[in-house]
Design a protein around this motif. Sequence first.
Motif, mmCIF file in Angstrom:
data_model
loop_
_atom_site.group_PDB
_atom_site.id
_atom_site.type_symbol
_atom_site.label_atom_id
_atom_site.label_comp_id
_atom_site.label_asym_id
_atom_site.label_seq_id
_atom_site.Cartn_x
_atom_site.Cartn_y
_atom_site.Cartn_z
ATOM 1 N N ARG A 2 -8.653 0.535 1.445
ATOM 2 C CA ARG A 2 -7.900 -0.714 1.518
ATOM 3 C C ARG A 2 -7.420 -0.999 2.936
ATOM 4 O O ARG A 2 -7.417 -2.147 3.381
ATOM 5 C CB ARG A 2 -6.732 -0.666 0.534
ATOM 6 N N LEU A 3 -7.031 0.043 3.662
ATOM 7 C CA LEU A 3 -6.608 -0.157 5.044
ATOM 8 C C LEU A 3 -7.765 -0.618 5.918
ATOM 9 O O LEU A 3 -7.595 -1.491 6.781
ATOM 10 C CB LEU A 3 -6.013 1.135 5.602
ATOM 11 N N LEU A 17 -6.867 0.681 13.718
ATOM 12 C CA LEU A 17 -6.492 1.722 12.775
ATOM 13 C C LEU A 17 -6.763 3.087 13.407
ATOM 14 O O LEU A 17 -7.863 3.345 13.893
ATOM 15 C CB LEU A 17 -7.310 1.568 11.489
ATOM 16 N N TYR A 18 -5.751 3.961 13.410
ATOM 17 C CA TYR A 18 -5.905 5.307 13.959
ATOM 18 C C TYR A 18 -5.527 6.324 12.888
ATOM 19 O O TYR A 18 -4.474 6.213 12.258
ATOM 20 C CB TYR A 18 -5.025 5.508 15.191
ATOM 21 N N ARG A 19 -6.394 7.317 12.717
ATOM 22 C CA ARG A 19 -6.160 8.364 11.720
ATOM 23 C C ARG A 19 -5.656 9.631 12.405
ATOM 24 O O ARG A 19 -6.226 10.068 13.391
ATOM 25 C CB ARG A 19 -7.441 8.656 10.949
ATOM 26 N N CYS A 20 -4.617 10.202 11.845
ATOM 27 C CA CYS A 20 -4.072 11.479 12.296
ATOM 28 C C CYS A 20 -3.955 12.371 11.060
ATOM 29 O O CYS A 20 -4.054 11.877 9.930
ATOM 30 C CB CYS A 20 -2.691 11.299 12.929
ATOM 31 N N PRO A 21 -3.760 13.669 11.239
ATOM 32 C CA PRO A 21 -3.534 14.526 10.072
ATOM 33 C C PRO A 21 -2.331 14.043 9.262
ATOM 34 O O PRO A 21 -1.233 13.905 9.793
ATOM 35 C CB PRO A 21 -3.272 15.909 10.695
ATOM 36 N N GLU A 81 -2.165 5.159 11.171
ATOM 37 C CA GLU A 81 -1.337 4.225 11.932
ATOM 38 C C GLU A 81 -2.081 2.916 12.156
ATOM 39 O O GLU A 81 -3.240 2.914 12.577
ATOM 40 C CB GLU A 81 -0.937 4.825 13.268
ATOM 41 N N VAL A 82 -1.401 1.822 11.871
ATOM 42 C CA VAL A 82 -1.951 0.485 12.094
ATOM 43 C C VAL A 82 -1.257 -0.111 13.313
ATOM 44 O O VAL A 82 -0.036 -0.258 13.336
ATOM 45 C CB VAL A 82 -1.724 -0.417 10.864
ATOM 46 N N GLN A 83 -2.056 -0.423 14.337
ATOM 47 C CA GLN A 83 -1.523 -0.995 15.573
ATOM 48 C C GLN A 83 -1.636 -2.516 15.476
ATOM 49 O O GLN A 83 -2.731 -3.058 15.396
ATOM 50 C CB GLN A 83 -2.323 -0.468 16.778
ATOM 51 N N LEU A 92 0.828 -1.206 0.000
ATOM 52 C CA LEU A 92 0.000 0.000 0.000
ATOM 53 C C LEU A 92 0.861 1.256 0.000
ATOM 54 O O LEU A 92 0.484 2.281 -0.570
ATOM 55 C CB LEU A 92 -0.922 0.009 1.225
ATOM 56 N N ALA A 93 2.019 1.174 0.644
ATOM 57 C CA ALA A 93 2.911 2.340 0.713
ATOM 58 C C ALA A 93 3.540 2.664 -0.633
ATOM 59 O O ALA A 93 4.189 3.710 -0.781
ATOM 60 C CB ALA A 93 3.996 2.100 1.754
ATOM 61 N N ASP A 94 3.347 1.798 -1.640
ATOM 62 C CA ASP A 94 3.850 2.081 -2.981
ATOM 63 C C ASP A 94 2.941 3.020 -3.763
ATOM 64 O O ASP A 94 3.280 3.434 -4.876
ATOM 65 C CB ASP A 94 4.021 0.775 -3.780
ATOM 66 N N LEU A 95 1.774 3.357 -3.189
ATOM 67 C CA LEU A 95 0.892 4.310 -3.848
ATOM 68 C C LEU A 95 1.608 5.658 -3.974
ATOM 69 O O LEU A 95 2.431 6.013 -3.127
ATOM 70 C CB LEU A 95 -0.399 4.477 -3.048
#
Length: 262
Positions: A145-146, A157-161, A165-167, A112-115
């Motif tokens: 996808r996440l 899953l936590y969303r920040c600006p 973050e995936v725990q 996913l980080a390849d986006l």
Amino acid sequence: MTTNDRSQRLWVFSFDGALTAPGADRTKARLHRLTRQLLEELAGTPGELVAVLSSRSLEDLVSRVPIPGVFLGGGCGTEWHIPGGESMTLSGRPKELLMEKRDELLPTLRELADLPGVTFDDRRWSAAIHTAGTVPKVKRTLDDRLQQVCRERGVALYRCPDMVEVQFLPEITMEFGVRALCRFLKHKGAMVCAGSDANDATALRWVVRQGGTALSIGRRPLVPGASAVVDLRSLVRQTRDLVSMRDPLPTRRPEHRYSKAA
């Protein structure tokens, strides 16, 4: 180490968003000069115990908070650097379980980080995917996808600006870190916690339930019972106001009345 003297007060600050300059690049984030001075003051004040807690790895956090006398918690408080140089793990969970989850999830997350515009940060107990350089369409694709991955694999899953973050172990939150430190210190005195995002909110909520003071950075409090502080300067000012109060903050309530032990 024990601090069961009820006259002592424990301060727990999240690192990113609470102690760093607004909009700082997370890869280059450092203490703002005002919060660095504040931590130095608190650490040198009798009766005040100071901790900085982050989902970053402990090694990363230690390099960014070079202040003697401050407890530093990495991986949401699974790993701690204790004043005096000692480090320890307080996860309460076998690392084999963590490694199993990591091995299961990392290939998918790296894919996913390849986006376009996305960068990946392996934090050992979690993975942070940074989205500051992405367009809205890519952010939507990544989020969809996440969410699917987290539902299928049972992770948090936590969303920040500009970051998601995936725990890997969903019970390892910022709340876990504050509770772990309180148990380690045998702390029964007053408590103040400051944070700025959804993961921090887990700790703020628990502190409020214990009768402590929660400082939520932003114009609206993250949880009921927290006090909103609009920015870093306001946090520094309100912290100093609390320190200067003659009457001590209320002693926190017994934990067992509100939640099960971590």
